[in-house]
Structure formats: structure tokens, C-alpha cells
Design an enzyme around this catalytic site. Structure first.
Site, short mmCIF file in Angstrom:
data_model
loop_
_atom_site.label_atom_id
_atom_site.label_comp_id
_atom_site.label_asym_id
_atom_site.label_seq_id
_atom_site.Cartn_x
_atom_site.Cartn_y
_atom_site.Cartn_z
N GLY A 12 0.97 -1.24 0.21
CA GLY A 12 0.13 0.03 -0.01
C GLY A 12 0.73 1.11 -0.02
N ASP A 13 -0.04 2.50 -0.25
CA ASP A 13 0.74 3.62 -0.11
C ASP A 13 1.79 3.77 -1.21
OD1 ASP A 13 -0.96 4.43 1.88
OD2 ASP A 13 0.43 3.66 3.49
N GLU A 14 1.88 3.25 -2.46
CA GLU A 14 2.96 3.03 -3.28
C GLU A 14 3.03 4.58 -4.09
OE1 GLU A 14 0.54 0.87 -3.02
OE2 GLU A 14 1.43 -1.27 -2.88
N LYS A 16 -0.40 5.32 -5.59
CA LYS A 16 -1.32 5.01 -6.78
C LYS A 16 -2.06 6.48 -7.13
CE LYS A 16 -3.07 2.09 -3.85
NZ LYS A 16 -1.77 2.07 -2.82
N LYS A 18 -1.13 9.25 -7.18
CA LYS A 18 -0.61 10.25 -7.96
C LYS A 18 -0.31 9.84 -9.48
CE LYS A 18 3.70 12.11 -9.10
NZ LYS A 18 5.34 11.70 -8.97
N GLY A 40 -5.86 5.97 1.57
CA GLY A 40 -5.49 7.37 1.56
C GLY A 40 -4.76 7.78 0.41
N HIS A 41 -5.17 8.20 -0.70
CA HIS A 41 -4.61 8.56 -1.82
C HIS A 41 -4.35 10.04 -2.07
CE1 HIS A 41 -6.28 4.56 -3.65
NE2 HIS A 41 -5.59 4.43 -2.66
N ARG A 144 -23.42 -12.63 4.66
CA ARG A 144 -24.77 -12.42 3.84
C ARG A 144 -25.71 -11.65 4.75
NH1 ARG A 144 -25.09 -18.19 1.37
NH2 ARG A 144 -24.38 -18.36 3.67
N GLN A 225 -4.82 -0.02 -1.63
CA GLN A 225 -3.89 -0.92 -0.75
C GLN A 225 -2.90 -1.60 -1.60
OE1 GLN A 225 -7.80 -1.73 0.10
NE2 GLN A 225 -7.36 0.10 1.40
N ARG A 305 0.03 7.22 11.17
CA ARG A 305 0.96 6.26 11.74
C ARG A 305 2.22 6.32 10.88
NH1 ARG A 305 -2.23 0.74 11.83
NH2 ARG A 305 -2.73 1.51 9.93
N LEU A 334 11.54 7.94 -6.21
CA LEU A 334 12.81 7.66 -6.45
C LEU A 334 13.62 8.64 -5.71
CD1 LEU A 334 14.48 5.73 -8.19
CD2 LEU A 334 14.81 7.77 -9.96
N ASP A 335 13.24 9.84 -6.03
CA ASP A 335 14.02 11.01 -5.48
C ASP A 335 14.35 10.82 -3.80
OD1 ASP A 335 11.03 11.37 -5.30
OD2 ASP A 335 11.57 13.02 -3.79
N GLY A 417 9.07 13.26 -6.90
CA GLY A 417 8.71 14.19 -6.26
C GLY A 417 7.25 14.11 -6.14
P1 GDP Z 1 -1.27 5.69 -2.48
O1 GDP Z 1 -2.09 5.36 -1.37
O2 GDP Z 1 -0.50 4.63 -3.06
O3 GDP Z 1 -2.15 6.67 -3.22
O4 GDP Z 1 -0.05 6.55 -2.01
P2 GDP Z 1 -0.26 7.66 -0.48
O5 GDP Z 1 -0.62 8.96 -1.16
O6 GDP Z 1 -0.78 7.07 0.64
O7 GDP Z 1 1.18 7.98 -0.26
C1 GDP Z 1 2.30 8.03 -1.25
C2 GDP Z 1 2.88 9.33 -0.73
O8 GDP Z 1 4.11 9.91 -1.46
C3 GDP Z 1 2.07 10.73 -0.76
O9 GDP Z 1 2.52 11.79 0.46
C4 GDP Z 1 2.69 11.21 -1.92
O10 GDP Z 1 2.20 12.67 -2.23
C5 GDP Z 1 4.00 10.97 -2.19
N1 GDP Z 1 4.54 10.81 -3.27
C6 GDP Z 1 4.08 9.93 -4.54
N2 GDP Z 1 4.80 10.06 -5.42
C7 GDP Z 1 5.93 10.61 -4.99
C8 GDP Z 1 7.24 10.74 -5.68
O11 GDP Z 1 7.60 10.35 -6.67
N3 GDP Z 1 8.31 11.58 -4.79
C9 GDP Z 1 8.05 11.90 -3.46
N4 GDP Z 1 8.75 12.74 -2.60
N5 GDP Z 1 6.60 11.85 -2.91
C10 GDP Z 1 5.82 11.09 -3.87
P1 IMO Z 2 -3.74 2.71 0.16
O1 IMO Z 2 -4.89 2.43 -0.74
C1 IMO Z 2 -1.26 0.86 3.44
C2 IMO Z 2 -3.43 -1.91 6.20
C3 IMO Z 2 -3.49 -1.59 7.59
C4 IMO Z 2 -3.40 -2.97 8.01
C5 IMO Z 2 -4.28 -3.74 7.10
C6 IMO Z 2 -5.61 -4.22 7.31
O2 IMO Z 2 -3.60 4.12 0.86
O3 IMO Z 2 -2.61 2.24 -0.23
P2 IMO Z 2 -7.93 -2.61 7.19
O4 IMO Z 2 -8.29 -1.34 7.84
O5 IMO Z 2 -7.94 -2.64 5.81
O6 IMO Z 2 -8.57 -3.58 7.89
O7 IMO Z 2 -6.27 -2.88 7.82
O8 IMO Z 2 -3.99 -3.01 5.93
N1 IMO Z 2 -3.86 -0.97 5.10
C7 IMO Z 2 -3.25 -0.09 4.35
N2 IMO Z 2 -1.62 0.17 4.45
N3 IMO Z 2 -2.07 1.73 2.74
C8 IMO Z 2 -3.46 1.44 2.48
O9 IMO Z 2 -4.34 2.07 1.60
C9 IMO Z 2 -4.04 0.44 3.51
N4 IMO Z 2 -5.25 0.04 3.81
C10 IMO Z 2 -5.21 -0.81 4.65
O10 IMO Z 2 -2.54 -0.78 8.04
O11 IMO Z 2 -1.88 -3.34 7.99
MG MG Z 3 -2.23 5.51 0.91
#
Ligand code: GDP
Ligand code: IMO
Ligand code: MG
Length: 439
Positions: A12-14, A16, A18, A40-41, A144, A225, A305, A334-335, A417
Site C-alpha cells: 500500500g501507499d505506493e 497510486k 499520483k 488514503g490516496h 450475507r 491497498q 502512523r 525515486l527522489d 516528487g
Molecule cells: P497511495 O495510497 O498509493 O495513493 O499513496 P499515498 O498517497 O498514501 O502515499 C504516497 C506518498 O508519497 C504521498 O504523500 C505522495 O504525495 C507522495 N509521493 C508520490 N509520488 C512521489 C514521488 O515520486 N516522490 C515523492 N517524494 N513523493 C511522492
Molecule cells: P492505500 O490505498 C497502506 C493496512 C493496515 C493494516 C491492514 C488491514 O492508501 O494504499 P484494514 O483497515 O484494511 O482492515 O487494515 O491493511 N492498510 C493499508 N496500508 N495503505 C493502505 O491503503 C491501507 N489500507 C489498509 O495498515 O495493516
Molecule cells: Mg495511501
């Protein structure tokens, strides 16, 4: 027209949000197929940063339709707050937001149940969920007795349904723990009130999507995720409760696999995880891990967190590529590695002293994995201003080339960035061939 999935390939949080924001300029529709407010995107452009939880990241493109599909779970109070926030920011949703009548509702008592399960679990069993009620709502769906958005339309039927839920296993568990619950009448009143505000957007989204595809429209499928958090393929039981992999979009939207034309995997240039569970390449109490966290601002968008940080896990990445069969990879952040003399990649695991192939099914084995690293020379140079692939430092090119080998797919986009303009498309890559005229 291209109909492409964009899914998280790690925990998660890769980034996506952006990637989807950037690509959505060239798509007619962006659709979410699973998850809910656990996501959280982040999208950043024109000096502003937005955090989205339910709403697809195509929302900032005024001509793009956005769909919240049947496979999602919705906290209606939070969703309405999100819609209000977007309206305040001048984003017009009228006539372009579509919410599935089959999406499941996260009732307040299911959120209470998530908190209760987490607080009462023994230390080693806590999943570290986002406490958004995700697990209990998907449990209710599979058992169900869940409530769907379409059920909110008729207040009397709604109260009866909720009454049954309160007297069922969820209500029983909360009552046993001595928790005070709202009444069915109260929950039904609130739910119907929310329905009245949302009704204009609610529809059979599978019918709409298929009609739009029939008419030649293009759809971007936005995953939430990541693959290692998938209910089947992730590090079970430390996973979320939905199908996060590209294959999940078919059931989560009612779109046939024959209509999907490609899949992009989003990977960070290193690894992070938030919540409990195995992470073989985690850097614990380690200066490099701390530097990644600070440079990458690795704190959760949804919960705040601190994220666990580590080197790029090539074994988990290869595993994710096997399941999603990516056409290309987007390497974000990458930055963050700009300040490193040396950068490591985990290219293998050892389990109990022997090489281990793949990602183990059992969590006890996954927790015993030892990473095998190779070390690469860092570029030690600021890349945040780089806009062209050929202008990246030679060491960054070498690192990306090695990532391609370990993942097993081409790198087509790189992030340097958080801003929309800080994305580098690789000329001639799968993305530029399949999504023409992007930048
Ligand atoms: P998502 O859940 O996959 O959409 O990712 P999140 O938004 O939770 O987390 C990615 C974080 O990295 C966010 O704070 C973005 O603003 C930031 N971000 C995304 N791409 C880049 C990047 O290439 N460089 C930097 N420094 N930050 C980035
Ligand atoms: P995005 O879409 C990162 C993690 C939680 C926990 C596990 C289960 O922003 O990438 P849940 O509340 O779904 O039952 O929690 O999954 N988790 C995430 N970690 N990014 C997310 O979403 C996540 N959504 C859930 O931290 O480990
Ligand atoms: Mg996220």
C-alpha cells in the site's frame, strides 16, 4: 480504447493516487473497485495537496467520470465529508460521480467492532488495521447480512434490516463487551438521511461502465491497498479484507476480464508497510530506514502512523508481478533515495538457512525470512527537478534497470516528487504506446 488497471504492488501507499491522477487526463472514467476509507490516496498539483479516501483520484479532471464500484465499502458520514471538502475546493461532482447501489455500508457498529477486535486481540495478533470498519463490513458481506447502499432507500425496510443486524453476531459481540449501541431507529434515520444526499449519485455502476465501454470509452481502474495486503495473496492474516490485485476489478466492478486491456503496477523505489505483519526487508532501528522515513515523509495518509521502511523487496515484487502480470511498472519516490551513498535491493530470501523461492503462505515462516541483499551505488544527486528519462543520473538508470530485472517487467514511469509535474515517462514504453499524448 485502453481499459487499464493501476494497482499497488507492495504493502500500500505506493503512490497510486499520483499515478492515477496523471493518467486520468487521458481516460473517460476512473473507477475504484475495492476497499474503502482505509485507503488514503494523495494527489498534489498547483501548490495544493489533496487526500482522497473513497473518491477516485481522477476527480480533479473535470471531464472524467468517477465511479465508486460495488466491491467497495463506504463510510457514508466520511464520504459526505469528503464530497463536501471537494465541493469547497471548487471540484464539481454533479453529473460525473457514480456510486454503486451494491457497495456495502460501513455501519457505525461495524466500525466499533473493528476497534473492539483490535483492542481485545493479544499483542502478536493485532493486525494494526486503520480502524475504519473495513474487516467487519466485508465479514458482514460474506456472511450475507451486510447492508448495501441501495438498501438505504426505503426507511422501513432499512430499520428492519438494521434491527436484525443489531440482534445478530455483530450486536451480540458489542453487547457482550458492554458497549453502548445506537438503536436501529437511529441508525435507520441517519442512513436514510445520508441516502437523500447521495441518491443523485447512486446507480447500477456495472451497467453504466459496460455501456461506456461499449460506446468506446476508456476506463482506468484504481486499486487501493497493495498486492501484499490482498486477502488471498497477501501476508495473511496481516492483510486487508478485499481483493486488491488487478483480477479483483472484474468482480468489484462487474467488468469482464476480456474488457481489461492492461495492468500497471505501482512500486515505491524502496519498501514501506504500515500496520503489523511480515516485512522481510524492513530496516529496524537503522539509520537508513530512518532516513527513508524522513525524506519520504513516511507517515500514513489515513492514520498518521509512522510507516515501517526498508529496502526494495525484489522477491515480493516478483511475486506481485506473477499475480498481476503487469504490462509495466511505475517506480515512485525515486527522489527519496537521492541522499544515499549505497542502495540495497533484496534479491532473495533464506529460510532457516536455506534459499527460499516465492513468498511463504504461513506467517510464521514469512516472519523468519532473512533477506539476501545486493548493493548498488547511489547517485547522490537531487533528481526532483529532472523531467526527462535521459536526464536521470547514470546510477539511477542502473538501479531502475536492475529493478526491471528483479520485478520482471519494464519500468515505464518514474516519480521524483509528489507533484503532478514530477513524473517522468519513459519514451517508447508501454505507457506512452498505450496512453498516447499523456504529457
Ligand atoms: P497511495 O495510497 O498509493 O495513493 O499513496 P499515498 O498517497 O498514501 O502515499 C504516497 C506518498 O508519497 C504521498 O504523500 C505522495 O504525495 C507522495 N509521493 C508520490 N509520488 C512521489 C514521488 O515520486 N516522490 C515523492 N517524494 N513523493 C511522492
Ligand atoms: P492505500 O490505498 C497502506 C493496512 C493496515 C493494516 C491492514 C488491514 O492508501 O494504499 P484494514 O483497515 O484494511 O482492515 O487494515 O491493511 N492498510 C493499508 N496500508 N495503505 C493502505 O491503503 C491501507 N489500507 C489498509 O495498515 O495493516
Ligand atoms: Mg495511501
Amino acid at each position: 480504447m485502453p481499459n487499464i488497471a493501476v494497482v499497488g504492488a507492495q504493502w500500500g501507499d505506493e503512490g497510486k493516487g499520483k499515478v492515477v491522477d496523471l493518467l486520468s487526463e487521458r481516460f473517460d472514467v476512473v473507477a475504484r473497485f475495492q476497499g474503502g476509507p482505509n485507503a488514503g490516496h494523495t494527489v498534489a498539483f498547483d501548490g495544493k495537496t489533496y487526500a482522497l479516501h473513497h473518491v477516485p483520484s481522477g476527480v480533479f479532471r473535470p471531464d472524467t467520470r468517477i465511479v465508486i464500484g460495488n466491491g467497495t465499502v463506504l463510510d457514508l458520514t466520511k464520504l459526505l465529508e469528503e464530497l463536501d471538502g471537494l465541493a469547497e475546493a471548487g471540484i464539481d461532482l454533479a453529473g460525473r460521480l457514480y456510486i454503486s447501489d451494491r457497495a456495502h455500508v460501513i455501519l457505525p457498529i461495524l466500525k466499533m467492532l473493528d476497534a473492539l477486535e483490535e483492542s481485545s486481540a493479544k499483542a502478536g495478533d493485532k493486525i494494526g488495521t486503520t480502524l475504519r470498519g473495513i474487516g467487519p463490513t466485508y465479514q458482514a458481506k460474506a456472511a450475507r447480512w451486510g447492508l448495501r447502499v441501495g438498501d438505504l432507500a426505503d426507511p422501513e425496510h432499512l430499520e428492519e434490516r438494521i434491527d436484525r443486524i443489531l440482534s445478530g453476531p455483530a450486536g451480540g459481540r458489542l453487547a457482550q463487551a458492554g458497549q453502548e449501541m445506537p438503536t436501529a431507529a437511529q441508525l435507520a434515520r441517519d442512513g436514510h438521511g445520508q441516502w437523500k444526499r447521495l441518491e443523485q449519485y447512486v446507480t447500477d455502476t456495472a451497467m453504466r461502465l459496460n455501456d461506456w465501454i461499449d460506446e468506446g470509452g476508456s476506463v482506468l481502474f484504481e486499486g487501493a491497498q497493495g498486492t501484499l495486503l490482498d486477502l488471498d495473496h497477501g501476508s495473511y492474516p496481516f492483510v486487508t479484507s478485499s481483493t486488491t490485485v488487478a483480477g479483483g476489478l472484474c468482480a468489484g466492478l462487474g467488468v469482464a476480464p476480456t474488457r481489461v486491456t492492461g495492468a500497471l503496477g505501482v512500486f515505491k523505489a524502496y519498501g514501506t508497510r504500515v500496520g503489523a505483519g511480515p516485512m522481510p526487508s524492513e530496516l529496524i532501528d537503522d539509520a537508513a530506514g530512518d532516513l527513508i522515513r524522513e525524506r519520504g515523509h513516511e507517515y500514513g495518509t489515513t492514520t498518521g502512523r509512522p510507516r515501517r521502511c526498508g529496502w526494495f523487496d525484489g522477491v515480493a515484487a516478483r511475486y506481485a508481478n506473477r499475480i498481476n502480470r503487469f504490462d509495466a511498472a511505475c517506480i515512485t519516490l525515486l527522489d527519496v533515495l537521492d541522499a544515499f551513498e549505497e542502495i540495497r535491493i533484496c534479491t532473495g530470501y533464506r529460510l532457516d538457512g536455506k534459499p527460499f523461492e516465492g513468498f511463504p503462505a504461513s506467517v510464521s515462516r514469512a516472519e523468519r525470512l532473512e533477506p539476501v541483499y545486493e548493493t548498488h551505488k547511489g547517485w547522490n544527486r537531487d533528481t526532483t527537478g529532472v523531467r526527462k528519462w535521459e536526464d536521470l543520473p547514470a546510477e539511477a538508470h542502473a538501479y531502475l534497470a536492475r529493478l526491471e530485472e528483479v520485478i520482471g517487467t519494464e519500468v515505464a514511469m518514474v516519480g521524483v516528487g509528489p507533484d503532478r509535474v514530477q513524473s517522468i515517462l519513459r519514451p517508447g514504453s508501454w505507457i506512452t504506446r498505450n496512453v498516447p499524448d499523456l504529457i
